[in-house]
Write an enzyme that holds these catalytic residues in place. Structure first.
Site, mmCIF file in Angstrom:
data_model
loop_
_atom_site.group_PDB
_atom_site.id
_atom_site.type_symbol
_atom_site.label_atom_id
_atom_site.label_comp_id
_atom_site.label_asym_id
_atom_site.label_seq_id
_atom_site.Cartn_x
_atom_site.Cartn_y
_atom_site.Cartn_z
ATOM 1 N N CYS A 1 14.696 17.103 -10.298
ATOM 2 C CA CYS A 1 14.290 18.358 -9.664
ATOM 3 C C CYS A 1 13.550 18.053 -8.359
ATOM 4 C CB CYS A 1 13.395 19.165 -10.600
ATOM 5 S SG CYS A 1 12.872 20.739 -9.886
ATOM 6 N N CYS B 1 42.981 27.122 19.479
ATOM 7 C CA CYS B 1 43.371 25.709 19.428
ATOM 8 C C CYS B 1 43.187 25.048 20.791
ATOM 9 C CB CYS B 1 44.817 25.558 18.952
ATOM 10 S SG CYS B 1 46.028 26.456 19.957
#
Length: 486
Positions: free
Chosen positions: A222, A435
């Protein structure tokens, strides 16, 4: 044609779908859309009926409570592929000697924080639950203690929590474990424990064993416990991990699962230490230490607690690539060969789970997806995985475990003499130029725009495929692999 997955992503996944209540054909559109959201195309197709939808006036859409526009349910259902008869594979596994009806467990967290919650999950179909970590301490929690990170309209890519171990009394938690095993003997109850000394680890192991747990998970990871010597501080220290594992081993005869921290460079090192000290299996990953952001007006951290916050655990889909890396590293480590692994970290769908299994996991744990979508995701997790295994010609989960490890190699082993060039589908291309922008500003300047459409310069293209990733309409595919000419 409508993009089914994108349309399904707009559904609110209501608790009691108004669309299903309104359907006059006896279908369950809410359940079908939920299957699509969780990549269970086969399950969606099995529940749909294009003939019933064809002449329908779509009362389901009129009832849809989506805030912008109704989800185009009729068109989605009518364009689903024809359902195929697929036999579903057996999902049962024997994990560390414990029989499980499927590999899907709740991980140790708020989603498995009480008897009532675990019972609800078992009723929903989960095979097991790792009960929220218990110890001798009873922490005080902060408010708020959750935060999420989003991007481009997706509000829940990553999730941050400042939740500690169970805030119920130890006696109450032990009674919950005892009651779960009594009322659900066919389900697997894993007791997650965390101590601060050898004595505490040993005693906790003894107590949960007496309560009837099937497996013990040691929480060595944890990332935000407030007490000294707790959580990831332990997991980063191989000597301490080994010391506490030995203490647990002294207190139980149950299988011991060590939950490892990702807040470290090489997880294999503490993993080897815990296995040598007596752990039977490994669980990974726990959440990653994080800061999700700041409020730039006040300069207070997000998830502000009176103007302050702390470094704490990050989970959700965003951490999946990191989790897969650690699973891979442990599964390929010679000193850990054959050690069972329980995988977690960003798993939402059966496909996510299948990737973890293919890289070496026999068991799957999930929390964040349940926090967002509820226990009901188990339906598509099980159905999707069972159908996938059957389509692959596999009869069990074990046949998939570790099957992809051989395809992961060191960078110097990769083929560097060939290239795969991008190919644009002119019918799909909308001429947006994304692109071109990315290739010009972040690639190799191999795309030019001519008459509003991209054109590839093969002399400059190196086959990096940045263009395929940024194309918003999936108009760019790939060619066959060929030898490099330049």
């Amino acid at each position: 044609m409508i993009k089914i997955n994108e349309e399904a992503a707009g559904c609110l996944l209501c608790q009691d779908g108004a669309c299903t209540r309104a359907c006059t054909s006896g279908l369950d559109p809410a359940r079908i859309i939920r299957a699509l959201r969780f990549e269970n195309m086969s399950g969606a197709a099995q529940r749909a009926d294009a003939n019933l939808c064809a002449g329908c006036e779509a009362p389901c859409e009129k009832a849809c409570i989506h805030y912008d526009r109704p989800v185009r349910i009729k068109e989605m259902l009518s364009t689903l592929p024809k359902a195929e008869e697929v036999k579903k594979a057996d999902l049962s596994v024997d994990f560390m000697g414990v029989h499980c009806e499927s590999p899907f467990f709740l991980s140790s967290s708020i989603v498995a924080g009480s008897y009532e919650m675990c019972a609800s999950a078992f009723e929903a179909g989960w095979a097991g639950a790792v009960f929220k970590t218990i110890g001798f301490i009873k922490p005080e929690e902060v408010s708020p203690r959750f935060d999420a990170v989003g991007k481009e309209g997706t509000p829940f890519i990553g999730f941050k929590n400042l939740e500690q171990i169970s805030d119920h009394d130890l006696s109450e938690n032990l009674e919950a474990i005892r009651k779960l095993k009594k009322n659900y003997p066919g389900k697997v109850v894993v007791a997650s424990i965390m101590g601060q000394s050898d004595t505490e680890w040993r005693q906790l192991a003894k107590l949960v064993t007496e309560a009837g747990a099937d497996i013990i998970e040691c929480n060595f990871s944890c990332p935000h416990m407030t007490g000294h010597g707790l959580g990831s501080d332990v997991g980063q220290n191989p000597e301490l991990v080994a010391q506490y594992t030995r203490a647990v081993r002294q207190g139980t005869n149950l299988p011991v699962l060590a939950k490892m921290t990702p807040n470290i460079g090489n997880m294999e090192i503490p993993a080897m230490a815990t296995v040598e000290a007596g752990a039977d299996g490994l669980a990974a990953i726990n959440t990653i230490k994080s800061i999700t952001g700041l409020d730039l007006d006040s300069l207070e951290p997000r998830m502000s607690v009176g103007g302050k916050s702390s470094v704490s655990g990050y989970s959700g889909k965003a951490v999946k690539p990191i989790a897969l890396r650690f699973i891979h590293d442990m599964a390929k480590c010679p000193s850990l060969e054959g050690v069972p692994i329980s995988g977690m970290g960003g798993i939402e769908t059966w496909a996510d789970a299948a990737e973890f299994i293919a890289l070496g996991c026999q068991n799957i744990q999930i929390t964040t997806a349940v926090m967002q979508y509820g226990y009901r995701i188990i339906d598509d997790l099980k159905e999707g995985l069972a159908c996938y295994l059957a389509k692959k010609g596999l009869t069990s989960v074990d046949e998939l475990v570790g099957s992809a490890l051989g395809s992961m190699v060191s960078p110097d082993s990769l083929d560097r003499k060939t290239v795969v060039y991008p190919v644009t589908d002119k019918e799909k291309c909308v001429g947006c130029g994304r692109c071109f922008i990315s290739c010009t500003d972040a690639g190799h300047q191999a795309i030019k725009m001519e008459n509003g459409r991209p054109k590839l310069d093969g002399r400059k293209c190196v086959g990096c495929h940045l263009c395929t990733l940024v194309c918003p309409v999936s108009a760019i595919g790939i060619s066959k692999r060929t030898n490099k000419t330049h």
